[in-house]
Motif scaffolding. Structure first.
Motif, short mmCIF file in Angstrom:
data_model
loop_
_atom_site.label_atom_id
_atom_site.label_comp_id
_atom_site.label_asym_id
_atom_site.label_seq_id
_atom_site.Cartn_x
_atom_site.Cartn_y
_atom_site.Cartn_z
N GLN A 36 0.82 -1.21 0.00
CA GLN A 36 0.00 0.00 0.00
C GLN A 36 0.86 1.26 0.00
OE1 GLN A 36 -2.60 -0.53 3.37
NE2 GLN A 36 -4.27 -1.25 2.07
N VAL A 37 1.92 1.27 0.77
CA VAL A 37 2.81 2.43 0.81
C VAL A 37 3.47 2.64 -0.55
CG1 VAL A 37 4.96 3.31 1.81
CG2 VAL A 37 3.18 2.40 3.29
N ARG A 38 3.90 1.56 -1.18
CA ARG A 38 4.52 1.68 -2.51
C ARG A 38 3.53 2.21 -3.53
NH1 ARG A 38 7.49 -3.63 -4.13
NH2 ARG A 38 8.27 -2.28 -5.77
N ALA A 39 2.30 1.73 -3.51
CA ALA A 39 1.28 2.20 -4.44
C ALA A 39 0.96 3.67 -4.19
CB ALA A 39 0.02 1.36 -4.32
N GLN A 40 0.87 4.05 -2.93
CA GLN A 40 0.59 5.44 -2.58
C GLN A 40 1.73 6.34 -3.03
OE1 GLN A 40 0.21 6.10 1.66
NE2 GLN A 40 -1.62 7.33 1.32
N ARG A 41 2.96 5.89 -2.84
CA ARG A 41 4.12 6.68 -3.28
C ARG A 41 4.11 6.88 -4.79
NH1 ARG A 41 9.26 5.66 -5.28
NH2 ARG A 41 10.85 7.14 -4.60
N ARG A 42 3.83 5.79 -5.53
CA ARG A 42 3.75 5.90 -6.99
C ARG A 42 2.69 6.90 -7.42
NH1 ARG A 42 2.92 0.10 -8.51
NH2 ARG A 42 3.53 -0.11 -6.44
N GLU A 43 1.53 6.87 -6.78
CA GLU A 43 0.44 7.78 -7.11
C GLU A 43 0.83 9.23 -6.81
OE1 GLU A 43 -3.15 9.03 -8.59
OE2 GLU A 43 -2.29 7.01 -8.67
N ILE A 44 1.47 9.47 -5.68
CA ILE A 44 1.90 10.82 -5.33
C ILE A 44 2.93 11.32 -6.32
CG2 ILE A 44 3.22 12.14 -3.61
CD1 ILE A 44 1.78 10.44 -1.46
N LEU A 45 3.90 10.48 -6.68
CA LEU A 45 4.91 10.89 -7.65
C LEU A 45 4.29 11.15 -9.02
CD1 LEU A 45 7.89 8.54 -6.73
CD2 LEU A 45 7.69 10.99 -6.30
N ARG A 46 3.32 10.32 -9.40
CA ARG A 46 2.64 10.52 -10.69
C ARG A 46 1.90 11.86 -10.68
NH1 ARG A 46 -0.72 6.23 -10.72
NH2 ARG A 46 0.99 4.87 -11.31
N ASN A 47 1.22 12.17 -9.57
CA ASN A 47 0.50 13.44 -9.47
C ASN A 47 1.45 14.63 -9.50
OD1 ASN A 47 -1.97 12.19 -9.36
ND2 ASN A 47 -2.08 12.23 -7.13
N LEU A 48 2.56 14.52 -8.78
CA LEU A 48 3.54 15.61 -8.77
C LEU A 48 4.14 15.82 -10.15
CD1 LEU A 48 5.40 14.98 -5.40
CD2 LEU A 48 3.91 16.90 -5.96
N PHE A 49 4.45 14.73 -10.85
CA PHE A 49 5.01 14.83 -12.18
C PHE A 49 4.04 15.50 -13.15
CE2 PHE A 49 5.99 13.05 -16.40
CZ PHE A 49 7.29 13.55 -16.54
N SER A 50 2.77 15.08 -13.11
CA SER A 50 1.80 15.68 -14.01
C SER A 50 1.54 17.14 -13.64
CB SER A 50 0.50 14.88 -14.04
OG SER A 50 -0.32 15.20 -12.95
N GLN A 51 1.56 17.45 -12.36
CA GLN A 51 1.39 18.83 -11.91
C GLN A 51 2.57 19.68 -12.38
OE1 GLN A 51 1.48 19.37 -7.61
NE2 GLN A 51 -0.49 20.43 -7.75
N SER A 52 3.76 19.13 -12.30
CA SER A 52 4.97 19.84 -12.74
C SER A 52 4.91 20.08 -14.24
CB SER A 52 6.20 19.02 -12.38
OG SER A 52 7.34 19.58 -12.94
N GLU A 53 4.46 19.09 -15.00
CA GLU A 53 4.35 19.25 -16.46
C GLU A 53 3.35 20.34 -16.82
OE1 GLU A 53 3.38 15.41 -18.00
OE2 GLU A 53 5.46 15.08 -18.61
N SER A 54 2.21 20.39 -16.13
CA SER A 54 1.21 21.40 -16.45
C SER A 54 1.70 22.80 -16.06
CB SER A 54 -0.14 21.10 -15.83
OG SER A 54 -0.04 20.69 -14.52
N GLU A 55 2.47 22.90 -14.99
CA GLU A 55 3.03 24.21 -14.64
C GLU A 55 4.08 24.64 -15.66
OE1 GLU A 55 4.48 23.99 -10.65
OE2 GLU A 55 2.46 23.92 -9.78
N ASP A 56 4.88 23.68 -16.17
CA ASP A 56 5.88 23.99 -17.19
C ASP A 56 5.19 24.45 -18.47
OD1 ASP A 56 7.94 23.39 -15.52
OD2 ASP A 56 8.29 21.37 -16.34
N ASP A 57 4.07 23.82 -18.81
CA ASP A 57 3.33 24.22 -20.01
C ASP A 57 2.81 25.64 -19.88
OD1 ASP A 57 3.79 21.78 -21.15
OD2 ASP A 57 1.78 20.96 -20.67
#
Length: 63
Positions: A36-57
């Motif tokens: 569960q912790v690994r899945a949660q970490r992956r989801e948080i990193l995925r959200n941060l990455f997509s958030q970072s991409e949208s801010e860069d755009d």
């Protein structure tokens, strides 16, 4: 406690079901927690990455 054989050790003085069941449940809970912790970490990193991409755009597009 002293055991004379492997069978005595596995029997745990008549408490084998309680002892080995406790170990099994504890091991299962630890494994589930790790997954569960690994899945949660992956989801948080995925959200941060997509958030970072949208801010860069936003910063790259001319206004």
């Amino acid at each position: 406690m002293q055991w004379l054989s492997v069978a005595d050790f596995l029997n745990m003085g008549g408490y084998a079901f309680y002892v080995w069941g406790s170990f099994g449940i504890t091991a299962a809970v630890v494994v589930i927690e790790i997954l569960q912790v690994r899945a949660q970490r992956r989801e948080i990193l995925r959200n941060l990455f997509s958030q970072s991409e949208s801010e860069d755009d936003l910063h790259q597009k001319p206004l």
